[in-house]
Design a protein around this motif. Structure first.
Motif, mmCIF file in Angstrom:
data_model
loop_
_atom_site.group_PDB
_atom_site.id
_atom_site.type_symbol
_atom_site.label_atom_id
_atom_site.label_comp_id
_atom_site.label_asym_id
_atom_site.label_seq_id
_atom_site.Cartn_x
_atom_site.Cartn_y
_atom_site.Cartn_z
ATOM 1 N N ILE A 54 10.333 -14.712 25.381
ATOM 2 C CA ILE A 54 11.192 -13.378 24.763
ATOM 3 C C ILE A 54 10.957 -12.853 23.609
ATOM 4 C CG2 ILE A 54 12.370 -13.741 27.387
ATOM 5 C CD1 ILE A 54 14.282 -14.494 25.445
ATOM 6 N N LEU A 55 10.974 -14.266 22.820
ATOM 7 C CA LEU A 55 10.962 -13.738 21.118
ATOM 8 C C LEU A 55 9.742 -13.844 20.760
ATOM 9 C CD1 LEU A 55 12.489 -16.494 20.607
ATOM 10 C CD2 LEU A 55 13.289 -14.646 21.226
ATOM 11 N N LYS A 56 7.924 -13.048 22.167
ATOM 12 C CA LYS A 56 7.844 -13.188 20.754
ATOM 13 C C LYS A 56 7.050 -11.409 20.211
ATOM 14 C CE LYS A 56 2.817 -11.003 22.782
ATOM 15 N NZ LYS A 56 2.082 -9.834 22.243
ATOM 16 N N ASP A 57 6.077 -12.102 18.812
ATOM 17 C CA ASP A 57 5.922 -11.316 18.185
ATOM 18 C C ASP A 57 7.543 -10.880 16.856
ATOM 19 O OD1 ASP A 57 3.231 -10.246 18.339
ATOM 20 O OD2 ASP A 57 3.822 -9.395 19.660
ATOM 21 N N LEU A 58 8.759 -11.514 17.159
ATOM 22 C CA LEU A 58 9.840 -11.209 16.611
ATOM 23 C C LEU A 58 10.071 -12.712 15.474
ATOM 24 C CD1 LEU A 58 12.221 -10.341 19.339
ATOM 25 C CD2 LEU A 58 11.110 -9.142 17.809
ATOM 26 N N VAL A 59 9.310 -13.577 15.581
ATOM 27 C CA VAL A 59 9.643 -15.188 15.230
ATOM 28 C C VAL A 59 8.845 -14.655 13.758
ATOM 29 C CG1 VAL A 59 10.031 -17.425 14.876
ATOM 30 C CG2 VAL A 59 10.589 -16.452 16.754
ATOM 31 N N TYR A 60 9.381 -14.979 12.198
ATOM 32 C CA TYR A 60 8.840 -14.879 11.147
ATOM 33 C C TYR A 60 9.459 -16.133 9.949
ATOM 34 C CZ TYR A 60 6.926 -10.168 11.830
ATOM 35 O OH TYR A 60 6.760 -9.895 12.437
ATOM 36 N N CYS A 61 8.385 -16.911 9.299
ATOM 37 C CA CYS A 61 8.547 -18.461 8.588
ATOM 38 C C CYS A 61 10.031 -17.691 7.543
ATOM 39 C CB CYS A 61 7.867 -18.768 8.371
ATOM 40 S SG CYS A 61 7.862 -19.924 6.768
ATOM 41 N N LEU A 118 12.792 -4.687 24.814
ATOM 42 C CA LEU A 118 14.089 -4.419 25.480
ATOM 43 C C LEU A 118 14.913 -4.930 23.511
ATOM 44 C CD1 LEU A 118 15.701 -4.650 28.518
ATOM 45 C CD2 LEU A 118 15.566 -2.662 26.853
ATOM 46 N N LEU A 119 14.301 -6.357 23.198
ATOM 47 C CA LEU A 119 14.950 -7.071 21.878
ATOM 48 C C LEU A 119 13.864 -6.540 20.889
ATOM 49 C CD1 LEU A 119 14.436 -10.531 23.269
ATOM 50 C CD2 LEU A 119 16.438 -10.017 22.227
ATOM 51 N N LYS A 120 12.452 -5.941 20.733
ATOM 52 C CA LYS A 120 12.021 -5.490 19.395
ATOM 53 C C LYS A 120 12.426 -4.093 19.401
ATOM 54 C CE LYS A 120 7.906 -7.088 20.306
ATOM 55 N NZ LYS A 120 6.149 -6.953 21.031
ATOM 56 N N LEU A 121 13.421 -3.623 20.540
ATOM 57 C CA LEU A 121 14.729 -2.172 20.059
ATOM 58 C C LEU A 121 15.307 -2.226 18.825
ATOM 59 C CD1 LEU A 121 14.228 0.110 23.418
ATOM 60 C CD2 LEU A 121 12.659 0.463 21.785
ATOM 61 N N LEU A 122 16.167 -3.983 19.541
ATOM 62 C CA LEU A 122 17.187 -3.932 18.679
ATOM 63 C C LEU A 122 17.132 -4.352 17.049
ATOM 64 C CD1 LEU A 122 20.267 -3.843 19.661
ATOM 65 C CD2 LEU A 122 20.238 -5.705 20.501
#
Length: 495
Positions: A271-278, A462-466
């Motif tokens: 569910i965290l795809k493309d959302l996590v950054y260093c 949905l997470l990417k919208l938020l």
């Protein structure tokens, strides 16, 4: 310049037609046959360069002509049907002649050979061609402007979802057809966080068509021609608010630097795809299957290039779920802060940002203009110019997106719309909680009590919208008593 026709052997044949003048492929073929016949009669070997483009087009857009000019040393002359085929723009015509003059290359037409002694004649003919073109184009444009000011359609064909008809006054207009529902669906999907590729798969429209539809303001019933803008010129398929929301949603997906824009393809396994950054260097962190469990959905994050170590997905999710309730708290606090802040203060802040971004835009436009002039003067190679052009245009796209976003904020600066925006965010949080099987109430979440998410792709959307980014840190830190211990920490950055 070469003047003796007997030593001319290898020539470049340049052919150009312009659809602006009603010319077509038949015209091009006729010109080609005429010049090929001339070359064969005079015993020239020849290479043909041809393109369909306006004689007033920028030099960088003239691919065939630029290709010819870059290889001038291979030819003894350039053959054209008439001087104005090289260019109808006086500045470009003189620039081309200087390039040819410097290389010692004459220009041959069926009527004569132009050498360096003919520069004055060349300039006069180019001036006449330039003036003739300007008059023709001026009359054409004025006619279109007059129609546009009367609210008449001047576009050559209707956008997808519209038919072109004659109204009761025998004037051309657009009306929605049965495909309009697909257009509405495309805008709705964009607003709800779907990317262009996903929208293309769902609707069956090509990816490029989806992009063009989402950018075309005609779907709001607005006719735009040059500087003329006519609202409600024909029936809208989507309202202006829907158009703005979809435009903002798509720009959000590609705003920022290249690292932020890159999106991995394939199955959504977390569910965290493309959302996590260093948290250390800002690079995006991707996931991979655990090496020893390739047949299961056990995931780990990859080690960052800066050295930040990876972590198991389940550990990362536990920390994410534990902090997720803070996102709801954040939006409630931001909502209250927005209500407490005077609108004039907000307006001044946004206008200040607009001024700053506009100055950057003007600076980039000047840089691009200077690069074009340097390319015309031969100071930049084609490769060097293309590199500067691509870099500048990418920066201008990002700036335009930011300016459009700020203008949107300025136009929607009222208490009611602010409240509606935050209500939408909180509604979205409720949907995410339901999709992730999270408790509905407030308070820190216990990961062991959370049921697995069955639709990870939907939850990720949905997470990417938020959420804009989730910054990840793993390392050694000292606790309150000075004892060192390994910690894993996430910082959620909401949109």
């Amino acid at each position: 310049m070469v003047t003796n026709n007997n030593i001319l052997k290898n020539v470049a044949v340049y052919l150009r037609i312009s659809r602006d003048k009603g010319e077509n492929v038949d015209t091009l073929q006729s010109h080609r046959e005429r010049l090929v016949r001339l070359c064969e009669e005079r015993g020239y070997t020849y290479t043909i360069f041809e393109e369909i483009i306006s004689g007033q087009a920028r030099m960088e857009a003239r691919e065939a002509l630029n290709s010819l000019l870059d290889d001038l040393e291979k030819y003894d002359a350039v053959v054209v049907t008439a001087i104005d085929r090289l260019s109808r723009d006086l500045e470009y015509s003189i620039h081309i002649f200087k390039r040819l003059e410097k290389a010692g290359i004459p220009v041959i037409t069926p009527e004569r050979i132009y050498t360096e002694q003919d520069f004055t004649l060349y300039a006069i003919e180019s001036t006449l061609a330039h003036g003739e073109y300007k008059q023709i184009r001026k009359r054409m444009l004025q006619g279109k402007r007059d129609k546009a000011l009367r609210g008449e359609i001047v576009a050559s064909r209707p956008p997808f979802g519209y038919d072109s008809i004659l109204n009761k006054d025998k004037k051309r207009t657009f009306v929605p057809n049965e495909k309009a529902e697909t257009v509405r669906k495309i805008f709705n999907l964009a607003i709800n966080g779907y990317g262009g590729k996903s929208i293309s798969d769902i609707t069956g429209k090509p990816y490029k068509s989806v992009q063009n539809i989402l950018r075309n303001e005609a779907y709001t019933g607005t006719m735009i021609y040059k500087d003329i803008r006519v609202e409600d010129a024909f029936p809208a398929i989507v309202d202006k608010d829907t158009f703005k929301k979809a435009d903002y949603a798509m720009r959000e997906r590609f705003a920022g630097d290249r690292e932020q824009r890159v999106r991995t393809k394939g199955k959504v396994r977390t569910i965290l795809k493309d959302l996590v950054y260093c948290d250390n260097c800002g690079r995006k962190i991707s996931f991979q299957l655990k090496r020893r469990e390739v047949y299961e959905d056990a995931m780990v994050t990859k080690k960052c290039e800066c050295g930040m170590p990876g972590v198991k997905e389940e550990t990362l999710l536990a920390e994410f779920y534990a902090q997720f309730y803070w996102v709801e708290l954040h939006f409630r606090e931001e909502w209250q802060k927005a209500l407490d802040t005077p609108l004039e203060d907000k307006r001044g802040n946004i206008e200040g940002q607009l001024t700053e971004q506009t100055k950057k835009q003007e600076k980039l436009n000047r840089r691009l203009k200077n690069a074009r002039e340097m390319r015309l003067d031969g100071e930049l190679s084609k490769a060097e110019f293309e590199e500067i052009k691509t870099e500048s245009e990418n920066e201008l796209i990002a700036l335009s997106s930011k300016i459009a976003e700020l203008n949107d904020e300025l136009s929607t600066l009222d208490t009611v719309k602010l409240s509606q925006g935050y209500q939408e965010k909180l509604r979205l949080i409720g949907m995410i909680k339901e999709e992730l099987n999270l408790p509905k109430g407030k308070g820190q979440l216990n990961y062991t009590k959370v049921e697995p998410c069955t639709n990870k792709e939907e939850a990720n959307r949905l997470l990417k919208l938020l959420i804009d980014k989730i910054y990840y840190f793993r390392g050694i830190q000292a606790d309150a008593f000075g004892n060192e211990e390994e910690v894993i920490k996430l910082t959620i950055a909401p949109k």
